[in-house]
Every structure is written in C-alpha cells, then in structure tokens.
Motif scaffolding. Structure first.
Motif, PDB file in Angstrom:
ATOM      1  N   TYR A 101       0.826  -1.213   0.000  1.00 25.89           N
ATOM      2  CA  TYR A 101       0.000   0.000   0.000  1.00 25.89           C
ATOM      3  C   TYR A 101       0.855   1.256   0.000  1.00 25.89           C
ATOM      4  O   TYR A 101       1.671   1.465   0.899  1.00 25.89           O
ATOM      5  N   LEU A 102       0.651   2.058  -1.040  1.00 24.13           N
ATOM      6  CA  LEU A 102       1.210   3.402  -1.114  1.00 24.13           C
ATOM      7  C   LEU A 102       0.095   4.310  -0.630  1.00 24.13           C
ATOM      8  O   LEU A 102      -0.897   4.511  -1.334  1.00 24.13           O
ATOM      9  N   GLY A 103       0.219   4.811   0.592  1.00 25.42           N
ATOM     10  CA  GLY A 103      -0.938   5.436   1.227  1.00 25.42           C
ATOM     11  C   GLY A 103      -1.990   4.365   1.416  1.00 25.42           C
ATOM     12  O   GLY A 103      -1.723   3.313   1.991  1.00 25.42           O
ATOM     13  N   ASP A 104      -3.186   4.579   0.841  1.00 27.97           N
ATOM     14  CA  ASP A 104      -4.239   3.567   0.961  1.00 27.97           C
ATOM     15  C   ASP A 104      -4.499   2.846  -0.364  1.00 27.97           C
ATOM     16  O   ASP A 104      -5.532   2.219  -0.548  1.00 27.97           O
ATOM     17  N   GLU A 105      -3.526   2.917  -1.297  1.00 33.02           N
ATOM     18  CA  GLU A 105      -3.708   2.297  -2.613  1.00 33.02           C
ATOM     19  C   GLU A 105      -2.758   1.124  -2.815  1.00 33.02           C
ATOM     20  O   GLU A 105      -1.551   1.250  -2.616  1.00 33.02           O
ATOM     21  N   LEU A 106      -3.339   0.011  -3.242  1.00 35.43           N
ATOM     22  CA  LEU A 106      -2.552  -1.190  -3.483  1.00 35.43           C
ATOM     23  C   LEU A 106      -1.831  -1.083  -4.826  1.00 35.43           C
ATOM     24  O   LEU A 106      -2.468  -0.847  -5.857  1.00 35.43           O
ATOM     25  N   ILE A 107      -0.510  -1.231  -4.816  1.00 31.76           N
ATOM     26  CA  ILE A 107       0.259  -1.281  -6.064  1.00 31.76           C
ATOM     27  C   ILE A 107       1.188  -2.487  -6.039  1.00 31.76           C
ATOM     28  O   ILE A 107       1.512  -3.026  -4.971  1.00 31.76           O
ATOM     29  N   HIS A 108       1.588  -2.911  -7.220  1.00 30.73           N
ATOM     30  CA  HIS A 108       2.425  -4.101  -7.380  1.00 30.73           C
ATOM     31  C   HIS A 108       3.649  -3.714  -8.202  1.00 30.73           C
ATOM     32  O   HIS A 108       3.507  -3.144  -9.283  1.00 30.73           O
ATOM     33  N   ILE A 109       4.829  -4.039  -7.707  1.00 31.86           N
ATOM     34  CA  ILE A 109       6.072  -3.682  -8.400  1.00 31.86           C
ATOM     35  C   ILE A 109       6.836  -4.966  -8.732  1.00 31.86           C
ATOM     36  O   ILE A 109       7.053  -5.812  -7.854  1.00 31.86           O
ATOM     37  N   ILE A 110       7.232  -5.102 -10.000  1.00 31.59           N
ATOM     38  CA  ILE A 110       8.069  -6.237 -10.425  1.00 31.59           C
ATOM     39  C   ILE A 110       9.459  -5.690 -10.726  1.00 31.59           C
ATOM     40  O   ILE A 110       9.617  -4.830 -11.601  1.00 31.59           O
ATOM     41  N   VAL A 111      10.456  -6.186  -9.989  1.00 32.43           N
ATOM     42  CA  VAL A 111      11.841  -5.729 -10.169  1.00 32.43           C
ATOM     43  C   VAL A 111      12.594  -6.772 -11.006  1.00 32.43           C
ATOM     44  O   VAL A 111      12.598  -7.962 -10.680  1.00 32.43           O
ATOM     45  N   SER A 214       1.170   0.091 -15.792  1.00 30.47           N
ATOM     46  CA  SER A 214      -0.065  -0.479 -16.336  1.00 30.47           C
ATOM     47  C   SER A 214      -1.050   0.626 -16.692  1.00 30.47           C
ATOM     48  O   SER A 214      -0.954   1.758 -16.198  1.00 30.47           O
ATOM     49  N   GLU A 215      -2.008   0.260 -17.514  1.00 29.02           N
ATOM     50  CA  GLU A 215      -3.028   1.209 -17.995  1.00 29.02           C
ATOM     51  C   GLU A 215      -3.763   1.891 -16.835  1.00 29.02           C
ATOM     52  O   GLU A 215      -4.165   3.056 -16.932  1.00 29.02           O
ATOM     53  N   THR A 216      -3.908   1.181 -15.726  1.00 35.63           N
ATOM     54  CA  THR A 216      -4.583   1.727 -14.543  1.00 35.63           C
ATOM     55  C   THR A 216      -3.860   2.952 -13.971  1.00 35.63           C
ATOM     56  O   THR A 216      -4.464   3.741 -13.240  1.00 35.63           O
ATOM     57  N   LEU A 217      -2.583   3.116 -14.293  1.00 36.26           N
ATOM     58  CA  LEU A 217      -1.796   4.239 -13.755  1.00 36.26           C
ATOM     59  C   LEU A 217      -1.713   5.425 -14.718  1.00 36.26           C
ATOM     60  O   LEU A 217      -1.051   6.421 -14.413  1.00 36.26           O
ATOM     61  N   ILE A 218      -2.372   5.329 -15.883  1.00 39.93           N
ATOM     62  CA  ILE A 218      -2.309   6.469 -16.822  1.00 39.93           C
ATOM     63  C   ILE A 218      -3.692   7.035 -17.124  1.00 39.93           C
ATOM     64  O   ILE A 218      -3.862   7.786 -18.078  1.00 39.93           O
ATOM     65  N   LYS A 219      -4.671   6.684 -16.300  1.00 37.21           N
ATOM     66  CA  LYS A 219      -6.009   7.261 -16.494  1.00 37.21           C
ATOM     67  C   LYS A 219      -5.950   8.772 -16.294  1.00 37.21           C
ATOM     68  O   LYS A 219      -5.059   9.282 -15.628  1.00 37.21           O
ATOM     69  N   LYS A 220      -6.934   9.464 -16.861  1.00 38.61           N
ATOM     70  CA  LYS A 220      -6.842  10.929 -16.904  1.00 38.61           C
ATOM     71  C   LYS A 220      -7.145  11.620 -15.570  1.00 38.61           C
ATOM     72  O   LYS A 220      -6.704  12.727 -15.314  1.00 38.61           O
ATOM     73  N   ASP A 221      -7.949  10.959 -14.717  1.00 39.15           N
ATOM     74  CA  ASP A 221      -8.269  11.621 -13.449  1.00 39.15           C
ATOM     75  C   ASP A 221      -7.161  11.326 -12.424  1.00 39.15           C
ATOM     76  O   ASP A 221      -6.509  10.289 -12.489  1.00 39.15           O
ATOM     77  N   SER A 224      -6.713   9.105  -7.695  1.00 38.44           N
ATOM     78  CA  SER A 224      -5.782   8.167  -7.064  1.00 38.44           C
ATOM     79  C   SER A 224      -4.441   8.269  -7.797  1.00 38.44           C
ATOM     80  O   SER A 224      -4.330   8.992  -8.783  1.00 38.44           O
ATOM     81  N   TYR A 225      -3.429   7.562  -7.317  1.00 32.83           N
ATOM     82  CA  TYR A 225      -2.085   7.724  -7.884  1.00 32.83           C
ATOM     83  C   TYR A 225      -2.056   7.412  -9.376  1.00 32.83           C
ATOM     84  O   TYR A 225      -2.570   6.387  -9.816  1.00 32.83           O
ATOM     85  N   ARG A 226      -1.459   8.338 -10.136  1.00 28.09           N
ATOM     86  CA  ARG A 226      -1.275   8.173 -11.579  1.00 28.09           C
ATOM     87  C   ARG A 226       0.172   8.516 -11.942  1.00 28.09           C
ATOM     88  O   ARG A 226       0.819   9.334 -11.281  1.00 28.09           O
ATOM     89  N   TYR A 227       0.618   7.910 -13.042  1.00 27.10           N
ATOM     90  CA  TYR A 227       1.921   8.266 -13.599  1.00 27.10           C
ATOM     91  C   TYR A 227       1.894   9.736 -14.039  1.00 27.10           C
ATOM     92  O   TYR A 227       0.949  10.187 -14.689  1.00 27.10           O
ATOM     93  N   TRP A 228       2.938  10.482 -13.677  1.00 29.31           N
ATOM     94  CA  TRP A 228       3.051  11.888 -14.102  1.00 29.31           C
ATOM     95  C   TRP A 228       4.142  12.040 -15.147  1.00 29.31           C
ATOM     96  O   TRP A 228       3.895  12.382 -16.299  1.00 29.31           O
ATOM     97  N   ILE A 270       1.625  10.850  -8.969  1.00 27.58           N
ATOM     98  CA  ILE A 270       1.000  11.966  -8.241  1.00 27.58           C
ATOM     99  C   ILE A 270      -0.502  11.739  -8.138  1.00 27.58           C
ATOM    100  O   ILE A 270      -1.092  10.966  -8.904  1.00 27.58           O
ATOM    101  N   LYS A 271      -1.132  12.399  -7.158  1.00 30.75           N
ATOM    102  CA  LYS A 271      -2.590  12.427  -7.084  1.00 30.75           C
ATOM    103  C   LYS A 271      -3.042  13.723  -6.435  1.00 30.75           C
ATOM    104  O   LYS A 271      -2.265  14.391  -5.753  1.00 30.75           O
TER     105      LYS A 271
END
Length: 273
Positions: A101-111, A214-221, A224-228, A270-271
């Motif tokens: 959890y990054l804050g209250d959002e679940l994210i998954h990282i593959i290294v 992933s596509e979930t991180l480039i949505k326009k709103d 929640s956390y999005r790629y900047w 950012i969010k």
C-alpha cells in the motif's frame, strides 16, 4: 556516494527522496543494510526486501522502500528457468514481486534484471523474451486477487525500448492512447527516441533501464495515484569528463570514486489531495 545519489533522485520536483527503489547487481543483503544506514539515507526509514537468487555471478535484485509511506503486504520471487541448446541450465536473476500500500492504494512492483547480452544480442535474445513472458505470468497471478491492478515493471532489461521483448513480450506502447485495458505504457520509449541514454553499450547510448506502468496508472483523473512523468538522473558529477569514455556514466574503479555504469531512472506518481 551511491547513498547521496539515491537521496537526491527526483528531488528537483519532489520534497522527498524516492519512496520505492528497485536495485540490481546486489551482492547480498548486507550491501543494502550498509547503504540505508549511511548519513544521506539514515533519516528516511528505508526498509529492505531481498532474496538470494541462483545467478552464477552471485548478484540479485532488491527492493528498498520508505516504511513511512509504503507498507508491503506480500513479496515473492519468481525463478526464470533457462537452458542452453546443449541442455545446460543458465542460472540467472529471479524476478521480485512486491505488493503493498502506497498510502491507501494497493500497487504491485516487479523488479527485473534480465539476462545479459553475453554471446551476442541475437544469440541471447530468446532469454530476454522469456524474461518478458515471466513478467506477463506474474501479472496474471496478481490479477487472481486484484482484478484490475496497478502494476509497475522496472529494472535493467539488457534490451532497448524497441526490442521485441519489450514491444511484443511485455506489449509496451509508445503512446498513452495506444494502451488498452490491462496494457502497459513505456515512457522511456519516447525518451530513447529523443536521444536520451541510461548507459552506453558498444559505444552507443541506449536505455536498458526502464520503468513501465499499467493502464490503470495512466487514467486521466488524478483521484488516485497516476503516472506523471519520468526521468534519467544524470547530474554532472555522475558523468565521466575526460578520456575515451567522456560523457559516459562515471563508474567506480580502483583509481576513481564513481557510481555506476548506468544512470538511475525514475518516475513520479501523483494524485490530487
């Protein structure tokens, strides 16, 4: 030296040092323990996730995170099983999945640290294509418990943004509008097209170090956390200024205190508050 670099990555735009860090070519856990205990990083409360992998050179991938901001709930490694044509096993790095959890959002990282180009790019190409396939299998596993996951794929891929392993294996897209549901966006492809480099391979600059989302991180709103945006951290003090390797990353040698033969790469999430 490395601790100084890590502490400053991305701070041109952010108030904090990186919250999540994927690392490659790690000899053992103690290296990471020593790193996070140094002055530049000591106050940041970094924690470590590290597994020994079967790599013949004894190098692994690892994961550092600021425990004030990220809370892991699951981590495991995935073995990349490869064989030579003669049936001999090729021992290489595991791929590391960290979910949390990054804050209250679940994210998954593959290294990742994909197999090298030893023996030539063409001959070794199938090993990196298999590494890409393993990433897609890991994502399928993630989707069993998180059906529309936020996934970050990062690492030294030993392939460029244009190689089949990235373009077809991962299915990474150059433009955000090309990314379909469950698809992947690679911001470093445009950076490579624009002539940026994270390393020099056979005297040509390239970007083998990539972070894809992933596509979930480039949505326009931005509720929640999005790629900047993304970057390559290549400050002047990290660059060789003389000799045949002028302009290259300043690597550590017997005679000279340096950093690495790769520049670190990074992204911002950012969010809206």
């Amino acid at each position: 030296n490395m601790a100084k670099v890590i502490s400053e990555i991305g701070t041109d735009e952010a108030k904090n040092s990186p919250v999540i860090i994927g690392v490659a070519e790690i000899e053992n856990r103690k290296v990471l323990e020593d790193l996070i205990a140094t002055g530049y990083l000591k106050s940041k409360n970094y924690s470590i996730i590290h597994y020994d992998s079967p790599d013949l050179r004894g190098i692994d991938v690892g994961f550092l995170y600021q425990s004030n901001f990220f809370r892991p709930i699951h981590h495991e490694t995935f073995e990349l099983k490869l064989w030579e044509e003669n049936g001999m096993r090729i021992y290489t790095r595991d791929q590391l999945l960290v979910s949390g959890y990054l804050g209250d959002e679940l994210i998954h990282i593959i290294v990742n640290h994909w197999p090298s180009r030893r023996g030539g790019e063409e001959k070794s190409r199938p090993t990196r294509e298999k590494a890409a396939y393993l990433n897609t299998q890991i994502i399928e596993q993630i989707k069993l418990t998180d059906p529309n996951p936020k996934v970050i794929i990062m690492g030294d891929l030993n392939d460029g943004t244009y190689n089949k392993s990235v373009k077809e294996g991962i299915g990474a897209k150059l433009k955000k509008e090309e990314v379909k549901q469950f698809g992947v966006y690679n911001p470093f492809e445009q950076m490579a097209i624009d002539g940026n480099s994270s390393l020099f391979y056979r005297d040509a600059g390239d970007i083998f170090d990539q972070i894809m989302v992933s596509e979930t991180l480039i949505k326009k709103d931005y509720s929640s956390y999005r790629y900047w945006k993304s970057g390559i951290y290549n400050k002047p003090f990290m660059i060789q200024t003389t000799g045949q390797y002028k302009g290259y990353p300043l690597r550590h040698t017997i005679n000279e205190i340096g950093f690495s033969d790769h520049f670190p790469v990074y992204i911002y999430l950012i969010k809206q508050e």
